[in-house]
Design a protein around this motif. Structure first.
Motif, PDB file in Angstrom:
ATOM      1  N   GLY A  17      11.208   8.632 -10.727  1.00  0.00           N
ATOM      2  CA  GLY A  17      10.481   9.277 -11.840  1.00  0.00           C
ATOM      3  C   GLY A  17      12.227  10.153 -11.740  1.00  0.00           C
ATOM      4  N   ALA A  18      12.451  11.447 -13.472  1.00  0.00           N
ATOM      5  CA  ALA A  18      13.778  12.033 -13.145  1.00  0.00           C
ATOM      6  C   ALA A  18      14.437  12.670 -11.568  1.00  0.00           C
ATOM      7  N   ALA A  19      13.811  13.076 -10.758  1.00  0.00           N
ATOM      8  CA  ALA A  19      14.278  13.645  -9.636  1.00  0.00           C
ATOM      9  C   ALA A  19      14.829  11.181  -8.746  1.00  0.00           C
ATOM     10  N   GLY A  20      13.563  10.863  -8.799  1.00  0.00           N
ATOM     11  CA  GLY A  20      14.552   9.993  -7.798  1.00  0.00           C
ATOM     12  C   GLY A  20      15.148   8.809  -8.545  1.00  0.00           C
ATOM     13  N   LEU A  37      12.042   2.755  -4.762  1.00  0.00           N
ATOM     14  CA  LEU A  37      11.051   1.757  -5.059  1.00  0.00           C
ATOM     15  C   LEU A  37      10.405   2.712  -6.000  1.00  0.00           C
ATOM     16  N   GLU A  38       9.275   2.051  -6.851  1.00  0.00           N
ATOM     17  CA  GLU A  38       9.240   2.321  -8.318  1.00  0.00           C
ATOM     18  C   GLU A  38       7.534   1.418  -8.187  1.00  0.00           C
ATOM     19  N   ALA A  39       6.362   2.397  -8.197  1.00  0.00           N
ATOM     20  CA  ALA A  39       5.414   1.822  -8.333  1.00  0.00           C
ATOM     21  C   ALA A  39       4.666   0.326 -10.026  1.00  0.00           C
ATOM     22  N   ARG A  40       5.287   1.492 -10.741  1.00  0.00           N
ATOM     23  CA  ARG A  40       5.439   1.134 -12.640  1.00  0.00           C
ATOM     24  C   ARG A  40       6.224   0.114 -12.266  1.00  0.00           C
ATOM     25  N   ASP A  41       5.842  -1.248 -13.905  1.00  0.00           N
ATOM     26  CA  ASP A  41       7.358  -1.629 -14.145  1.00  0.00           C
ATOM     27  C   ASP A  41       8.101  -1.152 -14.729  1.00  0.00           C
ATOM     28  N   GLY A  45       9.100   8.141 -14.707  1.00  0.00           N
ATOM     29  CA  GLY A  45       7.875   8.725 -14.600  1.00  0.00           C
ATOM     30  C   GLY A  45       6.900   8.930 -16.136  1.00  0.00           C
ATOM     31  N   ARG A  46       7.039  10.049 -15.656  1.00  0.00           N
ATOM     32  CA  ARG A  46       7.079  11.287 -16.867  1.00  0.00           C
ATOM     33  C   ARG A  46       7.636  11.064 -18.193  1.00  0.00           C
ATOM     34  N   ILE A  47       8.852  10.932 -18.329  1.00  0.00           N
ATOM     35  CA  ILE A  47       9.301  10.140 -19.267  1.00  0.00           C
ATOM     36  C   ILE A  47       9.958   8.957 -19.572  1.00  0.00           C
ATOM     37  N   ALA A  63       7.394  13.695 -21.270  1.00  0.00           N
ATOM     38  CA  ALA A  63       8.323  14.561 -21.906  1.00  0.00           C
ATOM     39  C   ALA A  63       8.781  14.143 -23.187  1.00  0.00           C
ATOM     40  N   GLU A  64       9.362  15.749 -23.697  1.00  0.00           N
ATOM     41  CA  GLU A  64       9.958  15.745 -25.262  1.00  0.00           C
ATOM     42  C   GLU A  64      10.910  16.325 -25.766  1.00  0.00           C
ATOM     43  N   PHE A  65      10.717  17.643 -25.387  1.00  0.00           N
ATOM     44  CA  PHE A  65      12.024  18.935 -25.170  1.00  0.00           C
ATOM     45  C   PHE A  65      12.696  18.850 -24.599  1.00  0.00           C
ATOM     46  N   ILE A  66      13.951  19.421 -24.528  1.00  0.00           N
ATOM     47  CA  ILE A  66      14.680  19.640 -23.684  1.00  0.00           C
ATOM     48  C   ILE A  66      15.154  21.105 -23.792  1.00  0.00           C
ATOM     49  N   VAL A 215       4.398  -1.157  -5.216  1.00  0.00           N
ATOM     50  CA  VAL A 215       3.182   0.423  -4.758  1.00  0.00           C
ATOM     51  C   VAL A 215       3.598   0.769  -3.110  1.00  0.00           C
ATOM     52  N   VAL A 216       4.625   2.176  -2.746  1.00  0.00           N
ATOM     53  CA  VAL A 216       4.068   2.360  -1.880  1.00  0.00           C
ATOM     54  C   VAL A 216       3.023   2.444  -1.396  1.00  0.00           C
ATOM     55  N   GLU A 217       2.479   1.950   0.128  1.00  0.00           N
ATOM     56  CA  GLU A 217       1.878   2.522   0.415  1.00  0.00           C
ATOM     57  C   GLU A 217       1.312   3.841   1.994  1.00  0.00           C
ATOM     58  N   LYS A 260      -5.769   4.541  -4.518  1.00  0.00           N
ATOM     59  CA  LYS A 260      -4.581   4.045  -5.724  1.00  0.00           C
ATOM     60  C   LYS A 260      -2.983   5.030  -5.815  1.00  0.00           C
ATOM     61  N   GLY A 261      -2.622   4.509  -5.107  1.00  0.00           N
ATOM     62  CA  GLY A 261      -1.236   5.299  -5.662  1.00  0.00           C
ATOM     63  C   GLY A 261      -0.600   5.951  -3.992  1.00  0.00           C
ATOM     64  N   ALA A 262      -2.082   6.582  -3.876  1.00  0.00           N
ATOM     65  CA  ALA A 262      -1.510   6.959  -1.925  1.00  0.00           C
ATOM     66  C   ALA A 262      -0.667   7.006  -1.223  1.00  0.00           C
ATOM     67  N   GLY A 425      11.017  16.313  -7.102  1.00  0.00           N
ATOM     68  CA  GLY A 425      10.341  16.089  -7.857  1.00  0.00           C
ATOM     69  C   GLY A 425       9.956  17.199  -8.313  1.00  0.00           C
ATOM     70  N   GLU A 426       9.484  17.490  -9.597  1.00  0.00           N
ATOM     71  CA  GLU A 426       9.541  18.792 -10.576  1.00  0.00           C
ATOM     72  C   GLU A 426       8.488  19.894  -9.138  1.00  0.00           C
ATOM     73  N   ALA A 427       7.821  19.483  -8.663  1.00  0.00           N
ATOM     74  CA  ALA A 427       6.689  20.813  -7.777  1.00  0.00           C
ATOM     75  C   ALA A 427       7.938  21.018  -6.849  1.00  0.00           C
ATOM     76  N   GLY A 435       7.711  21.672 -13.368  1.00  0.00           N
ATOM     77  CA  GLY A 435       7.081  21.319 -13.938  1.00  0.00           C
ATOM     78  C   GLY A 435       8.155  20.749 -15.326  1.00  0.00           C
ATOM     79  N   THR A 436       9.252  20.402 -15.747  1.00  0.00           N
ATOM     80  CA  THR A 436      10.329  20.210 -16.471  1.00  0.00           C
ATOM     81  C   THR A 436      11.402  18.459 -16.301  1.00  0.00           C
ATOM     82  N   VAL A 437      11.737  18.392 -16.948  1.00  0.00           N
ATOM     83  CA  VAL A 437      12.472  17.465 -15.955  1.00  0.00           C
ATOM     84  C   VAL A 437      14.075  18.187 -16.147  1.00  0.00           C
ATOM     85  N   HIS A 438      14.756  19.046 -16.301  1.00  0.00           N
ATOM     86  CA  HIS A 438      15.949  19.429 -15.417  1.00  0.00           C
ATOM     87  C   HIS A 438      15.715  19.831 -14.188  1.00  0.00           C
TER      88      HIS A 438
HETATM   89  C1  LIG Z   1       2.924  14.869 -21.583  1.00  0.00           C
HETATM   90  C2  LIG Z   1       3.669  15.377 -20.800  1.00  0.00           C
HETATM   91  C3  LIG Z   1       4.811  16.342 -21.083  1.00  0.00           C
HETATM   92  C4  LIG Z   1       5.945  17.132 -20.709  1.00  0.00           C
HETATM   93  N1  LIG Z   1       6.848  17.421 -22.000  1.00  0.00           N
HETATM   94  C5  LIG Z   1       8.012  17.962 -20.939  1.00  0.00           C
HETATM   95  C6  LIG Z   1       8.891  18.337 -21.802  1.00  0.00           C
HETATM   96  O1  LIG Z   1       8.126  18.817 -23.082  1.00  0.00           O
HETATM   97  N2  LIG Z   1       9.812  19.083 -21.149  1.00  0.00           N
HETATM   98  C7  LIG Z   1      10.229  19.232 -19.927  1.00  0.00           C
HETATM   99  O2  LIG Z   1      11.593  19.016 -19.504  1.00  0.00           O
HETATM  100  N3  LIG Z   1       9.545  18.427 -19.346  1.00  0.00           N
HETATM  101  C8  LIG Z   1       8.316  17.705 -19.708  1.00  0.00           C
HETATM  102  N4  LIG Z   1       7.012  16.874 -18.643  1.00  0.00           N
HETATM  103  C9  LIG Z   1       6.864  17.341 -17.215  1.00  0.00           C
HETATM  104  C10 LIG Z   1       8.531  16.506 -17.066  1.00  0.00           C
HETATM  105  O3  LIG Z   1       8.010  15.319 -17.841  1.00  0.00           O
HETATM  106  C11 LIG Z   1       8.253  16.019 -15.623  1.00  0.00           C
HETATM  107  O4  LIG Z   1       8.802  17.342 -15.017  1.00  0.00           O
HETATM  108  C12 LIG Z   1       9.033  15.166 -15.418  1.00  0.00           C
HETATM  109  O5  LIG Z   1       9.707  14.203 -16.188  1.00  0.00           O
HETATM  110  C13 LIG Z   1       8.876  14.906 -13.438  1.00  0.00           C
HETATM  111  O6  LIG Z   1       9.423  14.251 -12.790  1.00  0.00           O
HETATM  112  P1  LIG Z   1       9.322  13.760 -11.106  1.00  0.00           P
HETATM  113  O7  LIG Z   1      11.426  12.771 -11.004  1.00  0.00           O
HETATM  114  O8  LIG Z   1       9.424  14.596 -10.716  1.00  0.00           O
HETATM  115  O9  LIG Z   1       8.301  12.571 -10.877  1.00  0.00           O
HETATM  116  P2  LIG Z   1       7.962  11.550 -12.010  1.00  0.00           P
HETATM  117  O10 LIG Z   1       8.652  11.301 -13.313  1.00  0.00           O
HETATM  118  O11 LIG Z   1       5.959  11.406 -12.426  1.00  0.00           O
HETATM  119  O12 LIG Z   1       8.573  10.620 -11.416  1.00  0.00           O
HETATM  120  C14 LIG Z   1       7.862  10.329  -9.897  1.00  0.00           C
HETATM  121  C15 LIG Z   1       7.812   8.701  -9.936  1.00  0.00           C
HETATM  122  O13 LIG Z   1       7.062   7.828  -8.241  1.00  0.00           O
HETATM  123  C16 LIG Z   1       6.040   6.933  -8.867  1.00  0.00           C
HETATM  124  N5  LIG Z   1       5.462   6.798  -8.052  1.00  0.00           N
HETATM  125  C17 LIG Z   1       3.828   7.075  -7.871  1.00  0.00           C
HETATM  126  N6  LIG Z   1       3.467   6.734  -6.938  1.00  0.00           N
HETATM  127  C18 LIG Z   1       3.770   6.278  -6.326  1.00  0.00           C
HETATM  128  C19 LIG Z   1       4.086   4.880  -5.631  1.00  0.00           C
HETATM  129  N7  LIG Z   1       2.861   5.244  -4.019  1.00  0.00           N
HETATM  130  N8  LIG Z   1       4.833   4.191  -4.716  1.00  0.00           N
HETATM  131  C20 LIG Z   1       5.776   4.020  -5.833  1.00  0.00           C
HETATM  132  N9  LIG Z   1       5.917   4.976  -6.383  1.00  0.00           N
HETATM  133  C21 LIG Z   1       4.959   5.833  -6.874  1.00  0.00           C
HETATM  134  C22 LIG Z   1       6.387   6.983 -10.389  1.00  0.00           C
HETATM  135  O14 LIG Z   1       5.399   6.141 -10.627  1.00  0.00           O
HETATM  136  C23 LIG Z   1       7.284   8.030 -10.968  1.00  0.00           C
HETATM  137  O15 LIG Z   1       7.914   6.942 -11.689  1.00  0.00           O
HETATM  138  C24 LIG Z   1       6.095  16.608 -19.789  1.00  0.00           C
HETATM  139  C25 LIG Z   1       5.625  16.129 -18.574  1.00  0.00           C
HETATM  140  C26 LIG Z   1       3.939  15.486 -19.051  1.00  0.00           C
HETATM  141  C27 LIG Z   1       3.478  15.121 -18.235  1.00  0.00           C
END
Ligand SMILES: Cc1cc2nc3c(=O)[nH]c(=O)nc-3n(C[C@H](O)[C@H](O)[C@H](O)COP(=O)(O)OP(=O)(O)OC[C@H]3O[C@@H](n4cnc5c(N)ncnc54)[C@H](O)[C@@H]3O)c2cc1C
Length: 466
Positions: A17-20, A37-41, A45-47, A63-66, A215-217, A260-262, A425-427, A435-438
């Motif tokens: 995702g954005a963090a990784g 390593l990324e679980a999905r194809d 992530g949440r982008i 995510a849609e908005f900046i 998928v990292v187990e 799954k995924g844990a 990661g965002e958390a 809860g944001t991309v940035h």
């Molecule tokens: C519906 C929705 C709307 C949003 N709108 C906005 C917005 O408008 N603006 C904004 O700034 N933010 C928005 N967000 C929040 C934003 O998308 C996230 O905060 C940000 O993208 C999170 O990035 P991340 O890297 O922390 O996590 P993720 O993007 O979730 O990346 C984590 C990655 O880990 C992978 N993963 C999980 N488990 C495993 C495993 N076991 N093995 C290997 N890989 C694994 C996942 O597949 C994923 O690719 C929104 C989120 C959602 C869901």
């Protein structure tokens, strides 16, 4: 299953995702060998941006908005000369069956500003704050309205349960937003896919090895050494490295080990880290994007007075609907698209349900809010886009929020363990941008700096054993 032998790396990053992506590209470009390593194809992530084939415009499932002008996002996009446009248009509200233009944010702002000045050391939930605040005031209809809209804002924007979300966390977020003009919102020309493409180039430049469908187990670890077991299409992969960066969503960290995924940590994570994982909450959201044959709302509302404002310039529509309370258009672009947003308990009711059920509820909501018959809406509807982030094993929710009384949880979650396990990661953002991309990008950069620092210290021993 066959064991797939993978060359050791200096760092393994889990989650693209954005963090990784930001961490892996920074570390790769700093000269470390990095495996991502990324679980999905897909990465992102949440982008998750699709292209609507008819309108040739981006459709965002995540995510849609900046939000505002965060340098983490803007600098990357501007350096690539990506066009960024500001969201603009009128806000409309539906209240007690009446629809009209409204100043939604000034209604909400009064209460939020009050919350900001009353924030104190001993935390309280937003619901408790509202109770205390209104107990000192005369119970007027205006107060009731302001309370209802501000609750809608906290549940809608933060996807948070008002009884669980901490005022101190909300106030930290407000202060952080003020620093980046967070009251403004923007979109990149091709949506968030523009950012993902930039990261893709940076991964290539840094020589990062990206393994999708992996998928990292489990992560077996001791100071200075991790052994990672992952499930991939051709069997089990095992990787070893001196350190790992875990960027999976909070929902995945909270999952039971056999889900799954844990990820199973061997030995288990320290108790304070496990507590932090429990003491941050994952918010729920369901969003749908509906493509209609035409912008049918241009001439609404029905039965309006002569020469009164139409919904032609509408950007957001706010309501207290039980299913999809918030809607928005592509404004300022004039596209036949409406996005429906169902947060918190609305999302809880929709999660795990069939796509047709979710779409049906969104259409019925529009019927209730706009007074257009469901039959007419069904005829106008051409296509619907939707992704259930709660039921998705690799997200298990939408985005995180801070729980009342657990102010330091994000910092504890972010802290490295024995200079071997690192977290982003965002958390894990500690600057008020959860809860944001940035916020996710910032957390990836913070973790990359920690790892680079640790790698400088241990680089000699790493090359000696390589
Ligand atoms: C519906 C929705 C709307 C949003 N709108 C906005 C917005 O408008 N603006 C904004 O700034 N933010 C928005 N967000 C929040 C934003 O998308 C996230 O905060 C940000 O993208 C999170 O990035 P991340 O890297 O922390 O996590 P993720 O993007 O979730 O990346 C984590 C990655 O880990 C992978 N993963 C999980 N488990 C495993 C495993 N076991 N093995 C290997 N890989 C694994 C996942 O597949 C994923 O690719 C929104 C989120 C959602 C869901």
């Amino acid at each position: 299953m066959q064991a797939d032998v993978v060359k050791d790396a200096d760092v393994v990053v889990v989650g693209a995702g954005a963090a990784g992506l930001s961490a892996a590209s920074a570390l790769g470009n700093a000269g470390l060998s990095v495996t991502l390593l990324e679980a999905r194809d897909r990465i992102g992530g949440r982008i998750f941006t699709l292209l609507d084939p008819k309108l040739c415009v981006p459709i965002e499932l995540g995510a849609e908005f900046i939000h505002g002008r965060p340098p983490e996002t803007w600098d990357l996009l501007e350096r690539r000369q990506v066009q960024i446009s500001e969201v603009d248009g009128d806000n409309w509200c539906v209240e007690e069956g009446r629809i009209g233009p409204c100043d939604f944010f000034s209604n909400v702002d009064k209460i939020l500003q009050k919350m900001k000045t009353s924030a104190r050391k001993s935390d309280q939930s937003f619901a408790e704050f509202l109770r205390d605040y209104s107990s000192k005031l005369k119970h007027t209809p205006e107060l009731q309205r302001a309370k209802r809209w501000s609750t809608g804002y906290v549940t809608g924007f933060n996807a948070a349960d008002p009884a669980l979300v901490g005022v101190n966390w909300l106030v930290q977020g407000m202060r952080a937003e003020e620093q980046i003009e967070g009251d403004r919102a923007f979109r990149a020309e091709h949506g968030y896919t523009d950012l993902i493409e930039i990261f893709q180039h940076r991964l290539q430049d840094g020589g990062v090895a990206v393994r999708k469908n992996t998928v990292v187990e489990s992560i077996q670890w001791r100071p200075g050494r991790v052994e990672i077991t992952a499930n991939c299409p051709n069997g089990i992969a095992r990787l070893a490295a001196p350190r790992v960066l875990v960027t999976v969503p909070l929902g995945v960290l909270q999952a039971r080990v056999d889900d799954k995924g844990a990820i199973r940590f061997i030995p288990e994570l320290p108790t304070n880290k496990q507590d932090a994982i429990r003491n941050i909450e994952m918010g729920k959201v369901i969003r749908v994007t509906l493509r209609f044959r035409e912008r049918f709302w241009e001439d609404l509302p029905k039965f309006r007075e002569k020469n009164s404002q139409t919904m032609d310039g509408m950007s957001f529509l706010f309501s207290h609907d039980d299913w999809f309370p918030t809607w928005w258009t592509a404004a300022p672009a004039k596209l036949p698209l409406l996005v429906g947003w169902a947060p918190f308990h609305c999302a809880a009711r929709l999660s795990g349900r069939s796509e047709s059920f979710v779409i049906e509820q969104s259409i019925e909501t529009l019927h209730r809010l706009l007074g257009v018959s469901t039959q007419e809406l069904d005829t106008l509807l051409e296509h619907a886009y939707f992704h259930d982030w709660q039921s998705d094993a690799f997200s298990r929710g939408a985005y995180s929020y801070g729980k009342v009384g657990h102010g330091g949880a994000q910092r504890t979650l972010a802290a490295p363990v024995e200079n071997t396990l690192f977290f982003a990661g965002e958390a894990t953002d500690v600057g008020g941008h959860n809860g944001t991309v940035h916020g996710a990008i910032a957390s990836g950069r913070r973790a990359a700096a920690e790892i680079a620092h640790a790698a400088r210290v241990t680089l000699g021993s790493t090359s000696a054993t390589a």
